[in-house]
Design an enzyme around this catalytic site. Sequence first.
Site, PDB file in Angstrom:
ATOM      1  N   TYR A 295      -4.523  -3.177 -10.157  1.00 62.20           N
ATOM      2  CA  TYR A 295      -3.780  -2.378  -8.471  1.00 62.20           C
ATOM      3  C   TYR A 295      -2.814  -4.167  -7.613  1.00 62.20           C
ATOM      4  CZ  TYR A 295      -5.210  -1.792  -3.946  1.00 62.20           C
ATOM      5  OH  TYR A 295      -5.210  -2.244  -1.936  1.00 62.20           O
TER       6      TYR A 295
ATOM      7  N   LYS B 230       0.712   2.739  -3.304  1.00 61.88           N
ATOM      8  CA  LYS B 230      -0.266   4.033  -3.012  1.00 61.88           C
ATOM      9  C   LYS B 230      -0.843   5.175  -3.299  1.00 61.88           C
ATOM     10  CE  LYS B 230      -3.837   0.579  -0.782  1.00 61.88           C
ATOM     11  NZ  LYS B 230      -4.589   0.511   0.123  1.00 61.88           N
TER      12      LYS B 230
ATOM     13  N   SER C 255       0.723  -1.267  -0.035  1.00 65.53           N
ATOM     14  CA  SER C 255       0.080   0.574   0.245  1.00 65.53           C
ATOM     15  C   SER C 255       0.949   1.669   0.119  1.00 65.53           C
ATOM     16  CB  SER C 255      -1.236   0.354   1.020  1.00 65.53           C
ATOM     17  OG  SER C 255      -1.552  -0.973   0.671  1.00 65.53           O
TER      18      SER C 255
END
Length: 312
Positions: free
Chosen positions: A193, A69, A66
Amino acid sequence: MGTGPLQGILDEIAAEARDSLERGKVADYIPELACIDPDQFAIAIARPGQPTLTAGDAGVAFSIQSVSKLFMLALALGRLGDRLWTRVGREPSGQAFDSMLLLELEKGRPRNPFINAGAIVTTDAVLEGASPREALGALLRFIRAAAGDEAIHINDRVAASETATGHRNLALAHYLRSHGNLSNPPEMTLGTYFHQCAVELNCAQLADAGRFLVGGPGVPRLVSQARIRRINALMMTCGHYDGSGDYAFRVGLPGKSGVGGGILSIVPGVASVAVWSPGLNHYGNSKLGTEAMERLTARTGWSVFGPEVAGG
């Protein structure tokens, strides 16, 4: 503070991490991450115009998960500008990173771009008019330019492992699509993703890649100063999911975590700091990484809220 004293602080922190008996739990729900040695620890500091300082296992590559991100967010803002905020909010969620609860209550508009649902929307936005290969190529070019390193790549085994087990993320994507907040087929956005989360860097590379958010002279100019300020604000309030307040309280810096055990923190105008230890705390953030950042800011005074004082 000169290189010598700062290197000494990093060496002390790495030694303290090695001696720690409580290391947290690796993200075993992703098979490729379940087998990572939890005894590893690394820390790196990148300051504009100065050599990157490291301690511990700073040359070992890991999946940034993450932490990716924030790079995709910077890319999305560069392409869409403030139009992105019509699809995703800017508020802390107070929920786990993969929670569906608020998404249901708020009719498919994720609270922020750092929880999984918000990051899926951000990735979907970057896919507008682009293929997955083109979007991932743009992301890799951005990270390589930020780090000044062309060797950064995606770990295809990790991406495949996430694809095979990412049922909750697929549910989030379908729920977003049901509310008209996903432009591409869920499988297409999720495939992109999962590969985004599988970007692999070592701790020194991650610290270098964070320099564009430090601001001031001598850093890669990839986004505007106004956007640097806003991304750092989101990292402070939302970068550690439902543990964001705890991280701000203990560390006092903008930071973005990943379940691979990495944390990237920014000392505005001063440095980019990366830590890595695969064992996670109950929030899903690196346990030793959080403790190391707390020690670093206590010993350097690097906090946006000012240095610690006795009895604080």
